[in-house]
Structures are given as C-alpha cells and as structure tokens.
Design an enzyme around this catalytic site. Sequence first.
Site, PDB file in Angstrom:
ATOM      1  N   GLU A 254       0.720  -1.223  -0.040  1.00 28.24           N
ATOM      2  CA  GLU A 254       0.022   0.030   0.093  1.00 28.24           C
ATOM      3  C   GLU A 254       0.879   1.159   0.220  1.00 28.24           C
ATOM      4  O   GLU A 254       0.355   2.180   0.331  1.00 28.24           O
ATOM      5  CB  GLU A 254      -0.666   0.026   1.182  1.00 28.24           C
TER       6      GLU A 254
ATOM      7  N   CYS B 251      -3.344  -3.735   4.396  1.00 22.33           N
ATOM      8  CA  CYS B 251      -2.384  -4.595   4.883  1.00 22.33           C
ATOM      9  C   CYS B 251      -2.412  -6.017   4.489  1.00 22.33           C
ATOM     10  O   CYS B 251      -1.854  -6.909   4.841  1.00 22.33           O
ATOM     11  CB  CYS B 251      -2.406  -4.523   6.538  1.00 22.33           C
TER      12      CYS B 251
ATOM     13  N   HIS C 113      -1.476 -10.264  12.383  1.00 27.13           N
ATOM     14  CA  HIS C 113      -1.057  -9.067  11.991  1.00 27.13           C
ATOM     15  C   HIS C 113      -1.222  -8.251  13.131  1.00 27.13           C
ATOM     16  O   HIS C 113      -1.899  -8.102  13.803  1.00 27.13           O
ATOM     17  CB  HIS C 113      -2.531  -8.510  10.974  1.00 27.13           C
TER      18      HIS C 113
HETATM   19  P1  HMG Z   1      -3.723   6.494  21.767  1.00 27.90           P
HETATM   20  O1  HMG Z   1      -4.049   7.675  21.824  1.00 27.90           O
HETATM   21  O2  HMG Z   1      -2.259   6.103  21.994  1.00 27.90           O
HETATM   22  O3  HMG Z   1      -4.578   5.418  22.693  1.00 27.90           O
HETATM   23  O4  HMG Z   1      -3.858   5.798  20.170  1.00 27.90           O
HETATM   24  P2  HMG Z   1      -4.678   5.279  24.048  1.00 27.90           P
HETATM   25  O5  HMG Z   1      -4.584   6.743  25.195  1.00 27.90           O
HETATM   26  O6  HMG Z   1      -5.618   4.397  24.440  1.00 27.90           O
HETATM   27  O7  HMG Z   1      -3.234   4.463  24.617  1.00 27.90           O
HETATM   28  C1  HMG Z   1      -2.695   3.251  24.126  1.00 27.90           C
HETATM   29  C2  HMG Z   1      -2.494   2.279  25.150  1.00 27.90           C
HETATM   30  O8  HMG Z   1      -1.596   2.805  26.077  1.00 27.90           O
HETATM   31  C3  HMG Z   1      -3.963   2.044  26.067  1.00 27.90           C
HETATM   32  O9  HMG Z   1      -3.611   0.949  26.612  1.00 27.90           O
HETATM   33  C4  HMG Z   1      -3.524   3.064  27.717  1.00 27.90           C
HETATM   34  O10 HMG Z   1      -3.965   2.716  28.787  1.00 27.90           O
HETATM   35  C5  HMG Z   1      -1.831   2.607  27.393  1.00 27.90           C
HETATM   36  P3  HMG Z   1      -5.191  -0.200  26.600  1.00 27.90           P
HETATM   37  O11 HMG Z   1      -5.957   0.677  27.678  1.00 27.90           O
HETATM   38  O12 HMG Z   1      -5.719  -0.312  25.356  1.00 27.90           O
HETATM   39  O13 HMG Z   1      -4.801  -1.374  27.575  1.00 27.90           O
HETATM   40  N1  HMG Z   1      -0.978   3.870  28.377  1.00 27.90           N
HETATM   41  C6  HMG Z   1      -0.117   3.544  29.056  1.00 27.90           C
HETATM   42  N2  HMG Z   1       0.533   2.321  29.435  1.00 27.90           N
HETATM   43  C7  HMG Z   1       1.386   2.459  30.388  1.00 27.90           C
HETATM   44  N3  HMG Z   1       1.863   3.485  30.665  1.00 27.90           N
HETATM   45  C8  HMG Z   1       1.402   4.640  30.502  1.00 27.90           C
HETATM   46  C9  HMG Z   1       0.365   4.628  29.555  1.00 27.90           C
HETATM   47  N4  HMG Z   1      -0.508   5.558  28.890  1.00 27.90           N
HETATM   48  C10 HMG Z   1      -1.300   5.211  28.137  1.00 27.90           C
HETATM   49  N5  HMG Z   1       2.051   6.063  31.015  1.00 27.90           N
HETATM   50  C11 HMG Z   1      -4.082   3.963  18.724  1.00 27.90           C
HETATM   51  C12 HMG Z   1      -3.740   4.145  20.057  1.00 27.90           C
HETATM   52  C13 HMG Z   1      -4.181   2.507  18.349  1.00 27.90           C
HETATM   53  C14 HMG Z   1      -5.602   4.765  18.478  1.00 27.90           C
HETATM   54  C15 HMG Z   1      -3.144   4.571  17.660  1.00 27.90           C
HETATM   55  O14 HMG Z   1      -1.827   4.087  17.925  1.00 27.90           O
HETATM   56  C16 HMG Z   1      -3.529   4.553  16.265  1.00 27.90           C
HETATM   57  O15 HMG Z   1      -4.194   5.282  15.674  1.00 27.90           O
HETATM   58  N6  HMG Z   1      -2.728   3.675  15.451  1.00 27.90           N
HETATM   59  C17 HMG Z   1      -2.837   3.545  14.093  1.00 27.90           C
HETATM   60  C18 HMG Z   1      -4.086   2.370  13.786  1.00 27.90           C
HETATM   61  C19 HMG Z   1      -3.994   1.276  14.313  1.00 27.90           C
HETATM   62  O16 HMG Z   1      -2.894   0.822  14.350  1.00 27.90           O
HETATM   63  N7  HMG Z   1      -5.006   0.585  14.336  1.00 27.90           N
HETATM   64  C20 HMG Z   1      -4.991  -1.095  14.248  1.00 27.90           C
HETATM   65  C21 HMG Z   1      -6.285  -1.886  13.807  1.00 27.90           C
HETATM   66  S1  HMG Z   1      -6.333  -1.403  11.971  1.00 27.90           S
HETATM   67  C22 HMG Z   1      -5.096  -2.462  11.345  1.00 27.90           C
HETATM   68  O17 HMG Z   1      -4.644  -3.148  11.971  1.00 27.90           O
HETATM   69  C23 HMG Z   1      -4.818  -1.936  10.103  1.00 27.90           C
HETATM   70  C24 HMG Z   1      -3.597  -0.996   9.707  1.00 27.90           C
HETATM   71  O18 HMG Z   1      -2.469  -1.802  10.068  1.00 27.90           O
HETATM   72  C25 HMG Z   1      -3.540  -0.337   8.471  1.00 27.90           C
HETATM   73  C26 HMG Z   1      -3.682  -1.336   6.999  1.00 27.90           C
HETATM   74  O19 HMG Z   1      -4.573  -2.451   7.205  1.00 27.90           O
HETATM   75  O20 HMG Z   1      -3.307  -0.889   6.162  1.00 27.90           O
HETATM   76  C27 HMG Z   1      -3.326  -0.184  10.716  1.00 27.90           C
END
Ligand code: HMG
Length: 392
Positions: free
Chosen positions: A81, A113, A229
């Site tokens: 992609e 992906c 993945h």
């Molecule tokens: P974010 O803003 O970092 O989310 O975005 P968050 O605030 O919920 O924090 C993430 C985790 O960190 C949470 O854990 C927090 O608690 C923890 P959870 O509650 O889920 O267990 N956290 C901490 N842990 C330890 N110490 C701390 C601390 N602070 C917070 N101090 C998001 C996360 C996934 C939204 C972002 O990374 C993103 O937008 N990523 C890109 C999209 C993505 O990867 N999506 C996955 C599914 S889609 C897919 O797989 C397809 C893809 O590969 C593309 C394709 O197909 O081409 C992406």
Amino acid sequence: MDVGIDHIAFYTPGHFLALDELATVRGVDPKKYTEGIGIREISIASNDEDAVVLAANAADKVIDEAGISRSDIGLLIVGTESAEDKSKPTATHVHELVGIGPNCRVYDIMHACIGATYGVLSALDWVRGAGKGRYALVIASDIARYERESAGEPTQGAGAVAMLICANPRLMALEEVSSFSKSVYDFWKPLEKKYPIVDGMFSAQCYADAATYCFQQETLKKGAAFVFHAPYPKLVQQTYHRIAKLFDDASPKESFLEKVAAGLRYASRVGNIYTGSVWLGLMSVLGEFHERKQEPSITDAYDGCYLFSYGSGCGAVLIRGEFVPGCEQILKKFDVQEQLDARNKVSVGDYERLAEIYERGGSPQEKVSAIKASGPFKFIGVEDEKRIYGSV
Ligand code: HMG
C-alpha cells in the site's frame, strides 16, 4: 498435494528510531509507547529506500537462500500500500532488479495490510493449476507512515517479507480457513494525501470483530501457535483474549505467553510493516523456536499455526499452516535478529528531517546525516518522470 511456503526472508532498513526518545520529545510517558502500545523501536527508511527497494532486497535474499533458479519463478506478486505509481506496478521494478525471466506473470495487489496475504492465496491456487512445477514469489513490502505528532506515529515501521510458494514446500503447507469482508472507513489514504486518515479506536474494533468472526468458523487446535497481523502488540494481546473465550480457555494470560507472544517479538522492534506484519510474525515464531532450542522439532513445539491477516477497509483471512517435518534446517538461515541488532539509531531530529523530505517530495540525494540505503538496491531519483533504481 501440499502447497505452501518453501522459503521466507525478511529485509528491513538499516536504521531505527527508539520510541522512548520520541516519547520524551513528544512529552509523553515512554511507557505509553513501550508498554501501552508495545513497540520499543521502529525501522526507519532512508530517503533512497522505497517499497520497490525493500521488496527487491527481500526477494533477492529469499531466492539466494532457497538456492532456486530465477527462471523457475512463474508468478511474481507484490502486496503493498506504499506504491509510488498509480499504474506501473511495484512488481515490475522488482522483476527487473532481481533478474527474473520474461515467462512470468507480474503484478501488485493493493488492499491495505492484507494485499500480500491475498497474493499468497492467489499463489496457492496458481501452483495447484497453471503454475504446476514452478515457484510463485510473493513479496509484502511497505513503509508505514503516520503524520508526525498523531496517535499513530509510534506505530510506524518499514520492511519487506518475501516468500517462495510451491508444491511440496520445505517449510509449511497452507490452507485458507475463513475470510471476512465489510466496507468500513477505519484507515484510508485518499490519493492526494501523504499520510493515512485513521479512526484509531474504530480500527481496533474492526480488527477485533473481524478476528472473532474468522476464528469462530473453525474448531481451533489448542496446541497451535497463533500469529496475528500486528499493527501494535497490545491490540493482538487484547484480541487474543477475545479469541480465547471461543475455546473456553480458562487462563488466557498464560496461553497468550505460550502461543502468541513469540509472534510479536520482532513487531516490538520493527513497528507495523503493514502487508508484511503477519508474515514477519510467522518468522518471529520460527526464530524464537530456533533460539530457545527446547524441543527437538517445531512439530513437537506446536500443532501447526493459525495466521490471522487483516487489512483496513476491511478484509480479513484466517489461514492454517502445517509445519513440514525437518523444516528446522531452513530456520538456520534466518537473520532477522542479526539485522535488527545491526541497525543504526537515528535521532528524533534526523527522523523529523527525513519526514519533512518525504512530505515535500524531496530528492533521494538530500543528505540527512549518514542515513542511506544499506543495499543491495537503492532509489536513485526521477529522470524524465521515471523512477530510476540501481545498486548501492
Ligand atoms: P492512543 O491515543 O495512543 O490510545 O492511540 P490510548 O490513549 O488508548 O493508549 C494506548 C494504550 O496505552 C492504552 O492501553 C493505554 O491505557 C496505555 P489499553 O487501555 O488499550 O490497554 N497507556 C499507558 N500504558 C503504560 N504507561 C502509560 C500509559 N499511558 C497510556 N503511561 C491507537 C492508540 C491505536 C488509536 C493509535 O496508535 C493509532 O491510531 N494507530 C494507528 C491505527 C492502528 O494501528 N489500528 C489498528 C487496527 S487497524 C489495522 O490493523 C490496519 C493497519 O495496519 C493499516 C492497514 O490495514 O493498512 C493499521
């Protein structure tokens, strides 16, 4: 007739960014990236490396390691992609750079992906039919980029996985178990944009729903390894906990460590590599088995494996893999750990300069410290509106 992967190889750029350093600059607790998301390092492509370069490097490696003749390859598919052209396939450049003969079908598959996984499934069908007695070369190649300072930034990465598919393979036989499709806007890239648009939490929900659907279609073998993945390891852990309920697993924490964690080792050091992610996960399971040297054979360690591939938009596939007895010989050729350990660390400042060159479409000759392609291939530049590639 068993059809599957005869050989597999990985290539990642020779540079990485440490996420604790990025977190400090972004004013975020480093543990959010390293534990909350589960990624410690992300591979960084230089400005003379693109999806063609990564794909050609991985392809060259897999052919050399398998010791096959290039003229025996009759199908070449690149899943990506990160293509640089809306018409001319990435695969055509790879075909030329790697020196594969003209008697070969050559094309790209684009579906976020999951593109390379659809390539693998096409290759299995081709080997069973028109390609009998020949090899298909399927390459997953991507540079995962997100906007700077966005939530997705710590989940970037870069790398390519190349696989040779044939009848009576030396590594593993593959069979599709189930698939899932649904039109959603969870992650997408309008043609004029440099970076994807992401509905992060919704994308995680789509991923977990697709996985649950795919795994529900099969009576699961409990002793199998589970390879996912891995956009970021935490999502895999959360999703596995949902899957574990499907087979009444009373101790999902333990079984995650036993069956899933091995597949995430490299993801936490490379980041998301989009199409190659699930296949690097497979190499991670095999590499971990090879290093720990506890069981005499991989078939003693695992009752095969499940490979879950997801592409935003969205599509998902569950594949069952059976390890071929004696395949341990092939694992000695894997060098993923060595490649990762040999990379040079880039500063956050240099990472920002590379991103800025990418955003304005700058030249691959622009110098950012000593960050350049590690080879064997590199992107030289654009002449007469044509992309030119050569050797390092
Ligand atoms: P974010 O803003 O970092 O989310 O975005 P968050 O605030 O919920 O924090 C993430 C985790 O960190 C949470 O854990 C927090 O608690 C923890 P959870 O509650 O889920 O267990 N956290 C901490 N842990 C330890 N110490 C701390 C601390 N602070 C917070 N101090 C998001 C996360 C996934 C939204 C972002 O990374 C993103 O937008 N990523 C890109 C999209 C993505 O990867 N999506 C996955 C599914 S889609 C897919 O797989 C397809 C893809 O590969 C593309 C394709 O197909 O081409 C992406």
